[in-house]
Scaffold this motif. Sequence first.
Motif, PDB file in Angstrom:
ATOM      1  N   THR A  78       1.063  -1.250  -0.170  1.00 46.35           N
ATOM      2  CA  THR A  78      -0.102   0.190   0.122  1.00 46.35           C
ATOM      3  C   THR A  78       0.886   1.198   0.005  1.00 46.35           C
ATOM      4  OG1 THR A  78      -0.035   0.152   2.385  1.00 46.35           O
ATOM      5  CG2 THR A  78      -1.856  -1.104   1.288  1.00 46.35           C
ATOM      6  N   GLU A  79       0.250   2.205  -0.620  1.00 42.44           N
ATOM      7  CA  GLU A  79       0.962   3.326  -0.608  1.00 42.44           C
ATOM      8  C   GLU A  79       1.126   4.148   1.063  1.00 42.44           C
ATOM      9  OE1 GLU A  79      -0.651   6.647  -3.149  1.00 42.44           O
ATOM     10  OE2 GLU A  79       0.345   5.832  -4.727  1.00 42.44           O
ATOM     11  N   ARG A  88       3.191  11.540  -0.373  1.00 43.27           N
ATOM     12  CA  ARG A  88       2.642  10.211  -0.627  1.00 43.27           C
ATOM     13  C   ARG A  88       3.650   9.451  -1.397  1.00 43.27           C
ATOM     14  NH1 ARG A  88      -1.182   7.686   1.744  1.00 43.27           N
ATOM     15  NH2 ARG A  88      -1.908   6.787  -0.354  1.00 43.27           N
ATOM     16  N   ILE A  89       4.156   8.322  -0.868  1.00 41.63           N
ATOM     17  CA  ILE A  89       5.074   7.321  -1.437  1.00 41.63           C
ATOM     18  C   ILE A  89       4.683   5.989  -2.010  1.00 41.63           C
ATOM     19  CG2 ILE A  89       7.480   6.457  -0.756  1.00 41.63           C
ATOM     20  CD1 ILE A  89       7.333   9.402  -0.705  1.00 41.63           C
ATOM     21  N   GLU A  90       5.104   5.421  -3.065  1.00 41.29           N
ATOM     22  CA  GLU A  90       4.589   4.411  -3.625  1.00 41.29           C
ATOM     23  C   GLU A  90       5.253   3.233  -2.815  1.00 41.29           C
ATOM     24  OE1 GLU A  90       6.233   4.025  -7.806  1.00 41.29           O
ATOM     25  OE2 GLU A  90       4.862   6.036  -8.199  1.00 41.29           O
ATOM     26  N   PRO A  91       4.557   1.912  -2.701  1.00 40.47           N
ATOM     27  CA  PRO A  91       4.894   0.961  -1.939  1.00 40.47           C
ATOM     28  C   PRO A  91       6.036   0.324  -1.951  1.00 40.47           C
ATOM     29  CG  PRO A  91       3.338   0.229  -3.495  1.00 40.47           C
ATOM     30  CD  PRO A  91       3.357   1.775  -3.759  1.00 40.47           C
ATOM     31  N   GLN A  92       6.581   0.332  -2.963  1.00 40.78           N
ATOM     32  CA  GLN A  92       8.124  -0.352  -3.075  1.00 40.78           C
ATOM     33  C   GLN A  92       9.146   0.558  -2.579  1.00 40.78           C
ATOM     34  OE1 GLN A  92       6.292   0.787  -5.717  1.00 40.78           O
ATOM     35  NE2 GLN A  92       7.403   1.642  -7.252  1.00 40.78           N
TER      36      GLN A  92
END
Length: 104
Positions: A78-79, A88-92
Amino acid sequence: MKTVYHNADPVMAEFIGGMLNDAGIPAHVHQAGLYGASGEIPPNECWARIVVVHEEQATEARELVMEYLEGDPVGDATEWTCPSCGERIEPQFTQCWNCGRERR
């Protein structure tokens, strides 16, 4: 020294060896140069092997390797929002690209 992992791919073996070293478990990759001999000698004899320097750390090393291999490569899928800057950051990603704070 005790063997804790082996893999036909020497790059993966080097990655796992580095992961163990980063975790404080001294490890070395052996036989990585035999990759090109596959087909000439039995496969299990030319696979790269990771050995730990201190045999008493072999169990811990195997557990770390299995945890990595069986784990979710993306982690939490999840973000997330950086608690420092609100980005906001991407899950990876495990670190905020904006301010550098680690995901917790």
